[in-house]
Design a protein around this motif. Structure first.
Motif, PDB file in Angstrom:
ATOM      1  N   ASP A   1      50.757  35.377  40.757  1.00  0.00           N
ATOM      2  CA  ASP A   1      50.995  35.527  42.203  1.00  0.00           C
ATOM      3  C   ASP A   1      50.107  36.633  42.888  1.00  0.00           C
ATOM      4  N   LEU A   2      49.921  37.927  41.678  1.00  0.00           N
ATOM      5  CA  LEU A   2      49.268  38.564  42.046  1.00  0.00           C
ATOM      6  C   LEU A   2      47.499  38.216  42.174  1.00  0.00           C
ATOM      7  N   LEU A   3      46.837  37.102  41.780  1.00  0.00           N
ATOM      8  CA  LEU A   3      45.789  36.482  41.531  1.00  0.00           C
ATOM      9  C   LEU A   3      45.865  36.026  43.224  1.00  0.00           C
ATOM     10  N   LYS A   4      47.035  35.579  43.743  1.00  0.00           N
ATOM     11  CA  LYS A   4      46.654  34.915  44.852  1.00  0.00           C
ATOM     12  C   LYS A   4      46.617  35.538  46.602  1.00  0.00           C
ATOM     13  N   LYS A   5      47.414  36.916  46.068  1.00  0.00           N
ATOM     14  CA  LYS A   5      47.031  38.017  46.812  1.00  0.00           C
ATOM     15  C   LYS A   5      46.068  38.551  46.796  1.00  0.00           C
ATOM     16  N   VAL A   6      45.229  38.926  45.600  1.00  0.00           N
ATOM     17  CA  VAL A   6      43.585  39.151  45.480  1.00  0.00           C
ATOM     18  C   VAL A   6      42.997  38.422  46.240  1.00  0.00           C
ATOM     19  N   MET A   7      42.968  36.954  46.003  1.00  0.00           N
ATOM     20  CA  MET A   7      42.173  35.726  46.550  1.00  0.00           C
ATOM     21  C   MET A   7      42.137  36.319  47.552  1.00  0.00           C
ATOM     22  N   ALA A   8      43.519  36.448  48.283  1.00  0.00           N
ATOM     23  CA  ALA A   8      43.356  36.201  49.970  1.00  0.00           C
ATOM     24  C   ALA A   8      42.551  37.458  50.124  1.00  0.00           C
ATOM     25  N   LEU A   9      41.924  38.560  50.192  1.00  0.00           N
ATOM     26  CA  LEU A   9      41.827  39.696  50.872  1.00  0.00           C
ATOM     27  C   LEU A   9      40.545  39.580  50.775  1.00  0.00           C
ATOM     28  N   SER A  10      39.685  38.651  49.607  1.00  0.00           N
ATOM     29  CA  SER A  10      37.810  37.989  50.083  1.00  0.00           C
ATOM     30  C   SER A  10      36.639  39.546  49.540  1.00  0.00           C
ATOM     31  N   PHE A  11      37.651  40.390  49.157  1.00  0.00           N
ATOM     32  CA  PHE A  11      37.321  41.539  48.484  1.00  0.00           C
ATOM     33  C   PHE A  11      36.327  41.249  47.334  1.00  0.00           C
ATOM     34  N   GLY A  12      35.869  39.530  46.908  1.00  0.00           N
ATOM     35  CA  GLY A  12      35.146  39.367  45.778  1.00  0.00           C
ATOM     36  C   GLY A  12      35.426  39.503  44.570  1.00  0.00           C
ATOM     37  N   ILE A  13      36.818  40.243  44.692  1.00  0.00           N
ATOM     38  CA  ILE A  13      36.568  41.523  43.140  1.00  0.00           C
ATOM     39  C   ILE A  13      37.169  39.484  41.770  1.00  0.00           C
ATOM     40  N   ARG A  14      36.984  39.294  40.470  1.00  0.00           N
ATOM     41  CA  ARG A  14      36.633  39.026  39.858  1.00  0.00           C
ATOM     42  C   ARG A  14      37.936  39.239  38.502  1.00  0.00           C
ATOM     43  N   THR A  15      38.335  37.965  38.158  1.00  0.00           N
ATOM     44  CA  THR A  15      39.728  39.260  37.159  1.00  0.00           C
ATOM     45  C   THR A  15      39.669  38.021  36.172  1.00  0.00           C
ATOM     46  N   ILE A  16      40.224  38.667  35.077  1.00  0.00           N
ATOM     47  CA  ILE A  16      40.900  37.595  33.707  1.00  0.00           C
ATOM     48  C   ILE A  16      42.027  38.261  33.556  1.00  0.00           C
ATOM     49  N   LEU A  17      42.457  36.803  33.214  1.00  0.00           N
ATOM     50  CA  LEU A  17      44.157  36.581  32.534  1.00  0.00           C
ATOM     51  C   LEU A  17      44.217  36.412  31.402  1.00  0.00           C
ATOM     52  N   MET A  18      46.019  37.106  30.931  1.00  0.00           N
ATOM     53  CA  MET A  18      45.538  37.421  29.195  1.00  0.00           C
ATOM     54  C   MET A  18      47.180  36.147  29.427  1.00  0.00           C
ATOM     55  N   SER A  19      47.370  35.982  28.248  1.00  0.00           N
ATOM     56  CA  SER A  19      48.882  34.911  28.053  1.00  0.00           C
ATOM     57  C   SER A  19      49.576  35.044  26.713  1.00  0.00           C
ATOM     58  N   ALA A  20      50.428  35.028  26.390  1.00  0.00           N
ATOM     59  CA  ALA A  20      51.050  34.983  25.336  1.00  0.00           C
ATOM     60  C   ALA A  20      51.131  33.277  25.453  1.00  0.00           C
ATOM     61  N   TYR A  21      51.685  33.166  26.212  1.00  0.00           N
ATOM     62  CA  TYR A  21      52.049  31.560  26.087  1.00  0.00           C
ATOM     63  C   TYR A  21      50.290  30.993  26.350  1.00  0.00           C
ATOM     64  N   ALA A  22      50.625  29.740  24.837  1.00  0.00           N
ATOM     65  CA  ALA A  22      49.435  28.250  25.453  1.00  0.00           C
ATOM     66  C   ALA A  22      49.131  27.864  26.322  1.00  0.00           C
ATOM     67  N   ASP A  23      50.369  27.661  27.317  1.00  0.00           N
ATOM     68  CA  ASP A  23      50.432  26.373  28.174  1.00  0.00           C
ATOM     69  C   ASP A  23      49.630  26.466  28.997  1.00  0.00           C
ATOM     70  N   PHE A  24      48.744  24.703  29.357  1.00  0.00           N
ATOM     71  CA  PHE A  24      47.773  24.161  30.334  1.00  0.00           C
ATOM     72  C   PHE A  24      48.475  24.992  31.554  1.00  0.00           C
ATOM     73  N   SER A  25      49.971  24.304  31.675  1.00  0.00           N
ATOM     74  CA  SER A  25      50.297  24.570  33.383  1.00  0.00           C
ATOM     75  C   SER A  25      49.786  26.119  33.771  1.00  0.00           C
ATOM     76  N   TYR A  26      49.573  27.326  33.252  1.00  0.00           N
ATOM     77  CA  TYR A  26      49.040  28.713  34.136  1.00  0.00           C
ATOM     78  C   TYR A  26      47.462  28.563  33.411  1.00  0.00           C
ATOM     79  N   ALA A  27      46.871  27.660  32.463  1.00  0.00           N
ATOM     80  CA  ALA A  27      45.372  27.744  32.604  1.00  0.00           C
ATOM     81  C   ALA A  27      45.067  27.147  33.331  1.00  0.00           C
ATOM     82  N   LYS A  28      45.627  25.355  33.808  1.00  0.00           N
ATOM     83  CA  LYS A  28      45.128  25.077  35.139  1.00  0.00           C
ATOM     84  C   LYS A  28      45.427  25.833  36.165  1.00  0.00           C
ATOM     85  N   GLU A  29      46.470  26.636  36.673  1.00  0.00           N
ATOM     86  CA  GLU A  29      46.919  26.855  38.360  1.00  0.00           C
ATOM     87  C   GLU A  29      45.860  28.246  37.752  1.00  0.00           C
TER      88      GLU A  29
END
Length: 525
Positions: free
Chosen positions: A64-92
């Motif tokens: 959700d944070l990624l969605k809101k940050v991208m909507a700002l169009s600031f050109g911010i790059r993101t790296i996401l971390m997760s303890a869950y090896a769930d492909f659906s998270y990575a895909k989204e």
């Protein structure tokens, strides 16, 4: 580059703070947030360049944070971390624009490499944006320069992609010209320009910046800079011109002079101001001018017009005295170029000049030979015949027809002829091309004042004296490359250059190849 850490586990934040050599990588930790809401508030207040965030957090998730940050169009790059090896998270996450998706526990080398890649991506994007912006500004500058010189293309200037290059509220046009007393002086100035490309242009820009002035410095061309300068109430045009002249002389040992136009208040006046300063430059050449010369400073339109008219009359009279018909024609060309629509006073002076020229030409023709019956009608032309001509086009056609008929010249023949003074100077150059010729020497030999000679030479040949001499030297150099086994440095000395390195650079500038490449190409032909 600033980095923001986001995770609801303090242990993870502490680990990240100590895991990566942030400073060594050129990164700055700007802080951390314990959830997406806190992170978003921080982004709004002070946008980071990179966000490293956990996906699963209480409140607002990393997605959700990624969605809101991208909507700002600031050109911010993101790296996401997760303890869950769930492909659906990575895909989204990737679909939303996440740069990297890293599984916990964090692999130090994997995160470090991801950060390096993101940093390079940011720098690359910034460089791309800079190049695109620079190209757009350069194109806008070209459109502005073309409009200034031709009066055409105003719409392109007004619709410039970089909006406005200058805010045309109050401005003036300046011309700064490098002076050269000898061919070695000319070589020194041009060698400096080739070795430190853009150095002098940057110096001019620095002088303007130090005085908190906004200006556009157009590209260096044959020892001449054109500057469009926005003015303010705290500084005068003459003080800016003097400052530019003094700084260029001190920093480069090159003598320069400067001319400036009257003040304009709209972009539509730009071509008029450019013509003003161009005419001032020519006038300053002719009268042995001061180092700074400007409208409403030490010259005005009346002074310039009187000097111009007097000079043209004087030049035609001198050319007639020498029976130099080519020079008569060239000076008349200039006289007609000066006139503008509705300038009735100058048009009257021009008609007087044309009739006097016709009378003197008839005397020269009569003295040289008996006139033919076909020419007799030309002798019957009266002042009234000329006075009844009402357009510049008709007057020019009439006068040039008379010249052609009296002396048998087709219009194109004049383009191949130079005045007596210029012809004599060319002969000197041809004979002494490999010497350190000085302007004083040449002008003494052809009996013409320095500034007037420079003006005549450029008007008739289309280039300044030193460029003409350079071309002659390079022609001789090419002959030696083709017909002898002399080394490049030996040829440099023979044609007049003490610095073989400069000779090679100059040769490449004019021929698009080095002297040795030129020789090899000729051998293959």
């Amino acid at each position: 580059m600033k980095v923001l850490l986001v995770d609801d586990e303090v242990l993870t934040i502490t680990m990240l703070q100590n895991l990566i050599p942030w400073q060594e990588m050129g990164l700055e930790l700007m802080g951390y947030a314990k959830d997406g809401f806190e992170a978003y508030d921080m982004v709004i207040k002070d946008p980071p360049d990179i966000i490293i965030s956990d996906i699963k957090m209480s409140g607002m998730s990393g997605i959700d944070l990624l969605k809101k940050v991208m909507a700002l169009s600031f050109g911010i790059r993101t790296i996401l971390m997760s303890a869950y090896a769930d492909f659906s998270y990575a895909k989204e996450a990737i679909k939303l624009g996440c740069c990297y998706y890293i599984l916990k526990p964090i692999d130090e080398l994997e995160l470090e490499q991801a950060l390096r890649n993101v940093k390079e991506d940011i720098l690359g994007a910034a460089e791309h944006e800079r190049v695109i912006s620079k190209s757009a500004k350069q194109l806008d500058k070209i459109h502005l320069y073309q409009y200034m010189k031709t009066s055409y293309g105003l719409n392109k200037v007004l619709s410039a992609s970089s909006k406005s290059l200058l805010d045309f509220k109050k401005y003036a046009v300046f011309m700064i010209q490098a002076e050269s007393g000898t061919i070695d002086d000319y070589n020194h100035a041009n060698n400096l320009e080739m070795i430190k490309e853009g150095h002098l242009t940057a110096l001019i820009e620095n002088v303007l910046s130090e005085q908190q002035l906004e200006g556009l410095v157009l590209d260096y061309d044959e020892g001449l800079w054109t500057v469009i300068l926005n003015l303010n109430e705290n500084i005068t045009r003459e003080s800016v011109a003097n400052q530019l002249v003094d700084n260029l002389r001190q920093m480069t040992d090159i003598m320069v002079n400067a001319c400036f136009s009257s003040v304009g208040t709209s972009i539509e006046q730009l071509p008029v101001l450019y013509d003003e300063v161009k005419n001032l430059y020519n006038y300053n050449l002719y009268i042995e001018g001061e180092s700074v010369f400007g409208y409403d400073y030490n010259c005005n339109l009346t002074t310039l017009s009187q000097a111009r008219d007097g000079r043209i009359f004087s030049e035609i009279e001198q050319a007639l005295g020498q029976k130099d018909i080519a020079s008569v024609r060239k000076t008349l060309d200039e006289a007609f170029d000066w006139i503008s629509e509705g300038d009735t006073k100058y048009f009257g002076n021009l008609r007087d000049l044309c009739f006097k020229t016709i009378v003197d030409l008839r005397k020269i023709r009569f003295e040289s030979d008996a006139i033919s019956l076909s020419e007799k009608e030309l002798y019957d032309i009266t002042y009234q015949d000329i006075a009844e001509i009402n357009t510049t086009k008709d007057l020019k056609r009439k006068v040039y027809h008379i010249i052609d008929e009296l002396f048998g010249f087709a219009a194109g023949d004049f383009n191949q002829s130079y005045s007596k003074s210029v012809n004599e100077s060319i002969e000197i150059i041809q004979n002494r091309y490999n010497e350190n010729l000085s302007l004083n020497e040449i002008c003494q030999d052809v009996a013409v004042s320095k500034n007037h000679f420079c003006y005549l030479f450029k008007r008739e040949t289309g280039m300044n004296l030193w460029k003409y001499l350079t071309i002659i030297r390079l022609q001789h150099a090419k002959q030696l490359l083709e017909n002898t086994d002399l080394r490049s440095y030996e040829i440099a000395f023979r044609v007049g250059y003490d610095n073989p390195s400069y000779f090679s650079k100059l040769f490449k500038k004019y021929e698009n190849m080095t002297p040795n490449e030129y020789r090899e190409n000729k051998k293959r032909i």
